[in-house]
Design an enzyme around this catalytic site. Structure first.
Site, PDB file in Angstrom:
ATOM      1  N   GLY A   1       0.830  -1.209   0.000  1.00  0.00           N
ATOM      2  CA  GLY A   1       0.000   0.000   0.000  1.00  0.00           C
ATOM      3  C   GLY A   1       0.858   1.249   0.000  1.00  0.00           C
TER       4      GLY A   1
ATOM      5  N   LEU B   1       1.524   3.464  -2.118  1.00  0.00           N
ATOM      6  CA  LEU B   1       1.095   4.691  -2.806  1.00  0.00           C
ATOM      7  C   LEU B   1      -0.144   5.304  -2.149  1.00  0.00           C
ATOM      8  CD1 LEU B   1       1.780   3.665  -6.517  1.00  0.00           C
ATOM      9  CD2 LEU B   1       3.337   4.536  -4.771  1.00  0.00           C
TER      10      LEU B   1
ATOM     11  N   ASP C   1       2.361  -1.755  -4.565  1.00  0.00           N
ATOM     12  CA  ASP C   1       0.948  -1.360  -4.522  1.00  0.00           C
ATOM     13  C   ASP C   1       0.225  -2.116  -5.619  1.00  0.00           C
ATOM     14  OD1 ASP C   1      -1.554   0.170  -4.214  1.00  0.00           O
ATOM     15  OD2 ASP C   1      -0.315   1.559  -3.073  1.00  0.00           O
ATOM     16  N   ILE C   2      -1.091  -1.967  -5.652  1.00  0.00           N
ATOM     17  CA  ILE C   2      -1.880  -2.705  -6.639  1.00  0.00           C
ATOM     18  C   ILE C   2      -1.757  -2.085  -8.037  1.00  0.00           C
ATOM     19  CG2 ILE C   2      -4.053  -1.472  -6.201  1.00  0.00           C
ATOM     20  CD1 ILE C   2      -5.322  -4.389  -6.251  1.00  0.00           C
ATOM     21  N   ARG C   3      -1.381  -0.801  -8.075  1.00  0.00           N
ATOM     22  CA  ARG C   3      -1.110  -0.153  -9.366  1.00  0.00           C
ATOM     23  C   ARG C   3      -0.005   0.870  -9.182  1.00  0.00           C
ATOM     24  NH1 ARG C   3      -5.936   1.826  -7.530  1.00  0.00           N
ATOM     25  NH2 ARG C   3      -7.051   0.132  -8.534  1.00  0.00           N
TER      26      ARG C   3
ATOM     27  N   ASP D   1      -0.697  -7.308  -5.277  1.00  0.00           N
ATOM     28  CA  ASP D   1      -2.051  -7.310  -4.728  1.00  0.00           C
ATOM     29  C   ASP D   1      -1.957  -8.083  -3.418  1.00  0.00           C
ATOM     30  OD1 ASP D   1      -4.607  -7.985  -3.987  1.00  0.00           O
ATOM     31  OD2 ASP D   1      -5.253  -8.628  -5.985  1.00  0.00           O
TER      32      ASP D   1
ATOM     33  N   TYR E   1     -14.597  -1.673   9.723  1.00  0.00           N
ATOM     34  CA  TYR E   1     -13.204  -1.220   9.830  1.00  0.00           C
ATOM     35  C   TYR E   1     -12.667  -1.470  11.245  1.00  0.00           C
ATOM     36  CZ  TYR E   1      -9.394   2.308   9.630  1.00  0.00           C
ATOM     37  OH  TYR E   1      -8.196   2.978   9.664  1.00  0.00           O
TER      38      TYR E   1
HETATM   39  C1  AKB Z   1     -10.423   6.850   8.982  1.00  0.00           C
HETATM   40  O1  AKB Z   1     -11.036   7.909   9.189  1.00  0.00           O
HETATM   41  O2  AKB Z   1     -10.953   5.811   8.577  1.00  0.00           O
HETATM   42  C2  AKB Z   1      -8.947   6.819   9.292  1.00  0.00           C
HETATM   43  C3  AKB Z   1      -8.701   6.358  10.683  1.00  0.00           C
HETATM   44  C4  AKB Z   1      -8.875   7.282  11.820  1.00  0.00           C
HETATM   45  O3  AKB Z   1      -8.369   5.231  10.883  1.00  0.00           O
HETATM   46  N1  AKB Z   1      -8.377   8.103   9.056  1.00  0.00           N
END
Ligand code: AKB
Length: 315
Positions: A8, A10, A34-36, A52, A141
């Protein structure tokens, strides 16, 4: 860190980290992947390979060929994009991390990957959030980040991989834009202040989140990776922060340089609810005590530098 392999490279952090690490450790000792590929300095100024992160074999082979002794795994979807594509986020964020940890285990590498304030959730204490506390995030996330912290600790205890990590707040930079995060408003506000003298924020006034200027984030990565492992009581991941701010705080600081700057609101319910589930402010004392974490930029110093650099960049 002597032969550093970055995934990652880039992205928002990677594109500056790659350039900085090449200055410290030598251009040929830092491979960006990176992937590209694009025409950024990180992609053009030294070794580069298309990787990738969901392709574990390719990652191991490329890192082996490069004789990597350090893996810095940056490739991941940020919070808002992950919320819009939860299955893809799980596959990329967890699959990529697993492949990167396996590469580190197979090649005997030191390992870094970032966690985030997103690893906390609505039941976490909101103010001065401790290093060790409740982590029940309400986003894909956040779930990826908690699982990632546990997985990296597991690789340390089970296989002896020297894994280390930081829980980053929102990162602010004038170089590469962030993409798909909840804290992105704190970057956009500076661009719009310079370009149009006004900004409409998708995060509401009174919503406090931790932030940090990119140079402090990059220095923190190097300091943690260079720290004496025997002194680390924690590994994955350390709370770090430089400031706790809401949109009004940033606007007030911008007005010291651009007096007519206008801030209005058009709140995005998805990103607002993610922001409300995150801490207002972190306690970074474990990072300070265990490896000497220090942030140089507060809101005033960051704003001055950010506006000056963006003026130069945007003409
Ligand atoms: C996001 O907002 O997703 C990131 C983080 C705080 O992990 N910047």
């Amino acid at each position: 860190m002597k032969r550093i392999f970055i995934t990652g490279a880039l992205g928002q952090i990677g594109s500056e980290l790659t350039v900085m690490l090449r200055k410290i450790y030598g251009t040929d000792n830092v491979m960006a992947t990176d992937i590209r590929r694009n025409d950024s300095e990180a992609a053009q100024s030294g070794p580069f390979a298309i990787v990738d992160v969901t392709d574990g074999r390719k990652m191991v082979e490329t890192a082996k060929q490069f004789k990597a002794d350090t893996i810095i795994h940056m490739a991941a979807l940020l919070s808002a994009t992950a919320e819009a594509n939860p299955v893809f986020a799980w596959n990329l964020n967890m699959g990529g991390l697993m492949n990167a940890l396996e590469t580190a285990r197979e090649l005997g590498c030191q390992f870094f990957t970032p966690s985030s304030i997103g690893a906390f959730g609505p039941s976490t204490p909101k103010d001065n959030t401790p290093q060790d506390t409740v982590q029940r995030p309400a986003t894909m996330y956040g779930i990826n980040k908690v699982a990632g912290e546990l997985l990296a600790d597991y690789y340390f205890h089970r296989f002896g991989v020297d894994t280390r990590g930081l829980r980053f707040p929102g990162l602010i930079s004038y170089v590469a834009p962030p993409g798909g995060g909840t804290t992105d408003y704190a970057v956009e506000i500076y661009y719009e202040a310079i370009k149009n003298g006004k900004y409409t924020s998708y995060i509401n006034k009174g919503t406090y989140m931790d932030m940090m200027y990119m140079p402090d984030a990059l220095n923190a990565i190097v300091a943690l990776m260079e720290a004496d492992g025997a002194k680390l009581k924690h590994r994955n991941s350390f709370n770090v922060t430089a400031m706790s701010v809401d949109p009004e705080d940033i606007a007030a600081e911008i007005r010291k340089h651009i007096p007519g700057f206008e801030l209005t609101y058009d709140v995005d319910p998805v990103r607002q609810s993610i922001a409300e589930s995150w801490p207002n402010s972190l306690d970074a004392s474990a990072a300070i005590e265990e490896w000497g974490f220090k942030a140089e930029y507060d809101l005033a110093k960051m704003t001055e530098d950010m506006l000056q650099k963006l003026r130069e960049k945007l003409g």
